[in-house]
Scaffold this active site. Structure first.
Site, short mmCIF file in Angstrom:
data_model
loop_
_atom_site.label_atom_id
_atom_site.label_comp_id
_atom_site.label_asym_id
_atom_site.label_seq_id
_atom_site.Cartn_x
_atom_site.Cartn_y
_atom_site.Cartn_z
N ALA A 65 62.77 28.18 4.46
CA ALA A 65 63.83 28.73 3.62
C ALA A 65 65.08 27.89 3.82
O ALA A 65 65.19 27.12 4.79
CB ALA A 65 64.11 30.19 3.95
N ALA A 70 69.34 27.44 4.29
CA ALA A 70 70.27 28.01 5.26
C ALA A 70 70.80 29.37 4.82
O ALA A 70 71.11 30.23 5.66
CB ALA A 70 71.43 27.05 5.48
N LEU A 120 52.25 41.33 -1.60
CA LEU A 120 51.03 40.94 -0.87
C LEU A 120 49.76 41.32 -1.62
O LEU A 120 48.74 41.65 -1.02
CB LEU A 120 51.02 41.56 0.53
N CYS A 160 15.42 42.32 5.71
CA CYS A 160 14.91 41.14 5.00
C CYS A 160 13.62 40.64 5.62
O CYS A 160 12.78 40.03 4.94
CB CYS A 160 15.97 40.04 4.98
N GLU A 220 17.77 36.66 0.72
CA GLU A 220 16.32 36.53 0.74
C GLU A 220 15.67 37.36 -0.36
O GLU A 220 14.72 36.92 -1.02
CB GLU A 220 15.76 36.95 2.11
N CYS A 261 17.85 39.47 8.48
CA CYS A 261 18.22 40.68 9.23
C CYS A 261 16.97 41.49 9.56
O CYS A 261 15.98 41.49 8.84
CB CYS A 261 19.22 41.50 8.44
N ASP A 273 62.12 39.85 2.42
CA ASP A 273 61.59 39.42 1.12
C ASP A 273 60.94 40.53 0.30
O ASP A 273 60.73 40.35 -0.90
CB ASP A 273 60.55 38.31 1.33
#
Length: 364
Positions: free
Chosen positions: A169, A171, A211, A92, A60, A83, A207
């Site tokens: 994945a 085998a 991340l 706001c 706003e 708000c 693994d």
């Protein structure tokens, strides 16, 4: 304008506000995405704005700055109720009142109690108010924050990659790379829109993922999500990549958060703790055990599947231990989007309805 023209103009303005709100995805967390369009009496747009970053001016205020004196007597279309509290920025509601806005239309009422009551404050100051215009569209663009606020836990997106026969994945355990480069770039785009990454300790041990969120050239983005490992017994190695200094991390253990009835890390408590840390969007990435536990407890809000046109015939499934024993208990999903990325396909879907777990599922 006629009543019909006014209705159409209002819908156009609110739809534009929804489009503007979407620009804040990934930059405003833990705040909501919000868009605002201000129109004059003849429907002409005099100001636009969106919430661009947490701690910065709200939608706003940005729209009012663009409108200037033209805001007096105008109508403000806002995707979320203005708000009514002082946080890192002022209310706001007061900005709209001081600017002389004559009417405010909010698509969705604010569910966060400290900021709620904006329309009542505006009405008390003589501003004409309305709520509910294009509410479904505004809910959709802001579903992450709205879900987190209403449930008091982060919105959870489960992302996985699999072959067409559902294998994550081979085998022998190899999994790089199931999908192609375009899909992998898209994953980093998604990571840039969340504030938390979550994996189980099994994925870390198998693994050793970093991340982190990276750009197309492989460089680290300035804003990095919190990397969380669900680790009941605290088995995350000291030199694991999630513990490096490239992004913040948290190894969440049962000693800190408690255990569920089956003796595993309390996942609901984990999400609750993340919410208290101002985390609003979790991306769950691997492995099948943690994903199964989250699905079984109804803690997944959206699924993003990257499917590669390949067949393995053996190897671990993308999902395990979800508490489903018969077809009638299947977790049904409602597709939202299907996109081809190179040779791969990204499917985005949401659970049709939450259901309780039918039995205990294994946890990390």
């Amino acid at each position: 304008m006629t009543a019909v023209d006014e209705t159409r103009a209002g819908q156009r303005a609110m739809r534009r506000a929804v489009e503007l709100a979407a620009r804040g995805a990934g930059t405003v967390l833990p705040n909501p995405v919000v868009g605002c369009v201000i129109t004059a009496g003849d429907g002409t747009v005099v100001g636009e704005g969106w919430h661009e970053r947490a701690g910065g001016p709200h939608a706003e205020v940005n729209a009012l700055a663009q409108a200037g004196d033209r805001a007096r007597g105008a109508t403000a279309y806002v995707t979320l109720e203005p708000c009514n509290h002082t946080g890192r920025t002022g209310p706001c509601t007061e900005a709209l009142i001081e600017a002389g806005v004559g009417r405010v239309v909010a698509a969705v009422r604010d569910p966060w109690a400290p900021a709620a009551g904006g329309l009542e404050r505006l009405a008390a100051a003589g501003v004409v108010t309305e709520a509910g215009l294009l509410a479904a569209e505004a809910e959709g663009v802001n579903e992450v924050w709205l879900t987190a606020t209403r449930l008091r836990r982060p919105f959870v997106t489960w992302k996985f990659a699999a072959t067409l026969d559902g294998r994550s994945a081979a085998a022998d355990g190899t999994s790089r790379w199931i999908t192609g480069e375009a899909a992998r770039r898209d994953v980093h785009r998604l990571r840039a829109q969340v504030d938390t990454m979550l994996v189980g300790v099994g994925t870390v041990l198998a693994d050793d993922p970093a991340l982190t969120a990276r750009d197309d050239a492989g460089g680290l983005l300035e804003r990095q999500p919190l990397r969380v490992v669900a680790d009941t017994h605290g088995r995350t190695p000291p030199l694991a990549r999630v513990r490096d200094g490239q992004a913040p991390h948290w190894v969440a253990t049962a000693a800190e958060l408690g255990r569920d009835d089956a003796g595993h890390l309390d996942l609901a408590a984990l999400l609750g703790a993340l919410y208290e840390r101002d985390r609003r969007h979790v991306m769950l990435e691997g492995g099948p055990t943690l994903a199964g536990a989250m699905i079984a407890q109804g803690l997944v809000d959206r699924v993003v599947a990257y499917l590669a046109p390949a067949l393995l015939g053996d190897g671990p499934n993308a999902l395990a231990g979800a508490g489903v024993t018969t077809i009638g208990e299947a977790v049904r999903l409602r597709p939202r989007e299907v996109v081809q990325l190179g040779d791969d396909v990204r499917v985005t879907a949401v659970p049709e309805a939450r259901r309780p777990a039918s039995g205990p599922a294994s946890r990390p």
